[in-house]
Design a protein around this motif. Structure first.
Motif, PDB file in Angstrom:
ATOM      1  N   LYS A  75     -56.020 -45.380  94.888  1.00  0.00           N
ATOM      2  CA  LYS A  75     -54.456 -45.408  94.256  1.00  0.00           C
ATOM      3  C   LYS A  75     -54.052 -44.329  93.528  1.00  0.00           C
ATOM      4  O   LYS A  75     -52.883 -43.956  93.469  1.00  0.00           O
ATOM      5  CB  LYS A  75     -54.552 -46.753  93.466  1.00  0.00           C
ATOM      6  N   VAL A  76     -55.162 -43.773  92.520  1.00  0.00           N
ATOM      7  CA  VAL A  76     -54.987 -42.985  91.661  1.00  0.00           C
ATOM      8  C   VAL A  76     -56.033 -41.859  91.242  1.00  0.00           C
ATOM      9  O   VAL A  76     -57.254 -42.135  91.500  1.00  0.00           O
ATOM     10  CB  VAL A  76     -54.295 -43.341  90.193  1.00  0.00           C
ATOM     11  N   LEU A  89     -51.643 -31.358  95.575  1.00  0.00           N
ATOM     12  CA  LEU A  89     -50.780 -32.423  95.211  1.00  0.00           C
ATOM     13  C   LEU A  89     -50.280 -32.709  96.421  1.00  0.00           C
ATOM     14  O   LEU A  89     -49.707 -33.951  96.444  1.00  0.00           O
ATOM     15  CB  LEU A  89     -49.871 -32.203  94.064  1.00  0.00           C
ATOM     16  N   LYS A  90     -49.743 -32.056  97.379  1.00  0.00           N
ATOM     17  CA  LYS A  90     -48.852 -32.344  98.559  1.00  0.00           C
ATOM     18  C   LYS A  90     -49.930 -33.069  99.372  1.00  0.00           C
ATOM     19  O   LYS A  90     -49.581 -34.055 100.178  1.00  0.00           O
ATOM     20  CB  LYS A  90     -48.661 -31.081  99.449  1.00  0.00           C
ATOM     21  N   ILE A  92     -52.689 -34.658  98.512  1.00  0.00           N
ATOM     22  CA  ILE A  92     -52.933 -36.073  97.989  1.00  0.00           C
ATOM     23  C   ILE A  92     -51.875 -37.072  97.921  1.00  0.00           C
ATOM     24  O   ILE A  92     -51.962 -38.094  98.505  1.00  0.00           O
ATOM     25  CB  ILE A  92     -53.491 -35.902  96.452  1.00  0.00           C
ATOM     26  N   SER A  93     -50.738 -36.649  98.031  1.00  0.00           N
ATOM     27  CA  SER A  93     -49.607 -37.452  97.981  1.00  0.00           C
ATOM     28  C   SER A  93     -49.174 -38.004  99.439  1.00  0.00           C
ATOM     29  O   SER A  93     -48.650 -38.968  99.722  1.00  0.00           O
ATOM     30  CB  SER A  93     -48.144 -36.661  97.684  1.00  0.00           C
ATOM     31  N   ASN A  94     -49.734 -37.128 100.503  1.00  0.00           N
ATOM     32  CA  ASN A  94     -49.880 -37.657 101.829  1.00  0.00           C
ATOM     33  C   ASN A  94     -50.442 -38.843 102.051  1.00  0.00           C
ATOM     34  O   ASN A  94     -50.436 -39.396 103.090  1.00  0.00           O
ATOM     35  CB  ASN A  94     -50.229 -36.329 102.771  1.00  0.00           C
ATOM     36  N   GLY A  96     -50.332 -41.213  99.940  1.00  0.00           N
ATOM     37  CA  GLY A  96     -49.835 -42.117  98.998  1.00  0.00           C
ATOM     38  C   GLY A  96     -50.545 -42.376  97.529  1.00  0.00           C
ATOM     39  O   GLY A  96     -50.613 -43.452  96.960  1.00  0.00           O
ATOM     40  N   LYS A  98     -51.442 -41.272  93.686  1.00  0.00           N
ATOM     41  CA  LYS A  98     -50.855 -40.676  92.459  1.00  0.00           C
ATOM     42  C   LYS A  98     -51.628 -39.978  91.895  1.00  0.00           C
ATOM     43  O   LYS A  98     -52.852 -39.921  91.726  1.00  0.00           O
ATOM     44  CB  LYS A  98     -50.194 -41.790  91.729  1.00  0.00           C
ATOM     45  N   VAL A  99     -51.273 -38.904  91.134  1.00  0.00           N
ATOM     46  CA  VAL A  99     -52.225 -37.964  90.225  1.00  0.00           C
ATOM     47  C   VAL A  99     -51.834 -38.214  88.708  1.00  0.00           C
ATOM     48  O   VAL A  99     -50.273 -37.936  88.324  1.00  0.00           O
ATOM     49  CB  VAL A  99     -52.087 -36.636  90.640  1.00  0.00           C
ATOM     50  N   THR A 100     -52.463 -38.203  87.675  1.00  0.00           N
ATOM     51  CA  THR A 100     -52.145 -38.350  86.337  1.00  0.00           C
ATOM     52  C   THR A 100     -53.077 -37.201  85.711  1.00  0.00           C
ATOM     53  O   THR A 100     -54.118 -36.846  86.245  1.00  0.00           O
ATOM     54  CB  THR A 100     -52.555 -39.777  85.684  1.00  0.00           C
TER      55      THR A 100
END
Length: 136
Positions: A75-76, A89-90, A92-94, A96, A98-100
């Motif tokens: 999830k993260v 980031l692109k 990773i977002s594919n 679903g 999240k990055v913190t």
């Protein structure tokens, strides 16, 4: 909460030169089940389902497509640093995910060092130290 119920967090290791600091590991264990990369690789099938987060410390573990594909419940990704330039980031977002990060974690320390360097430069402290204390 029993350890089995805690969300699984993938980390490179605890301690050593590239692992999570031991005191930080102790803090994380209160809230998460820490799964080292070694444990994960030894038993991918079982461990991959338990991991909901990856804790990136000093850019490790490396987040790539193969890792993301092997973690269906991820999830993260939590990065323990200011920047996220080392993360795609692109990609990773594919998935679903999240990055913190911790954008203000070292802001005060950085400002303190910056001020110290400016004052040392303005007052020629390094040169003065060398002149008054040769060999230091």
């Amino acid at each position: 909460m029993a350890e089995e119920e805690l969300p699984g967090v993938l980390i490179l290791d605890i301690g050593g030169t590239r692992g999570v600091l031991e005191n930080l590991g102790a803090l994380l264990k209160k809230h998460f089940r820490l799964i080292t990369m070694k444990e994960f690789l030894e038993n991918k099938k079982e461990m991959s389902k338990k991991i909901q987060s990856v804790f990136v410390f000093e850019c490790k573990p490396t987040i790539d497509q193969e890792l993301l594909e092997s973690l269906p419940n991820l999830k993260v990704i939590g990065n323990s640093g200011v920047g996220v330039d080392h993360l795609d980031l692109k990609m990773i977002s594919n998935f679903g995910v999240k990055v913190t990060n911790t954008p203000h974690a070292v802001a005060d320390s950085t400002a303190d060092i910056g001020m110290a360097l400016m004052l040392a430069s303005a007052r020629r402290l390094v040169e003065g130290n060398v002149l008054h204390f040769p060999g230091s």
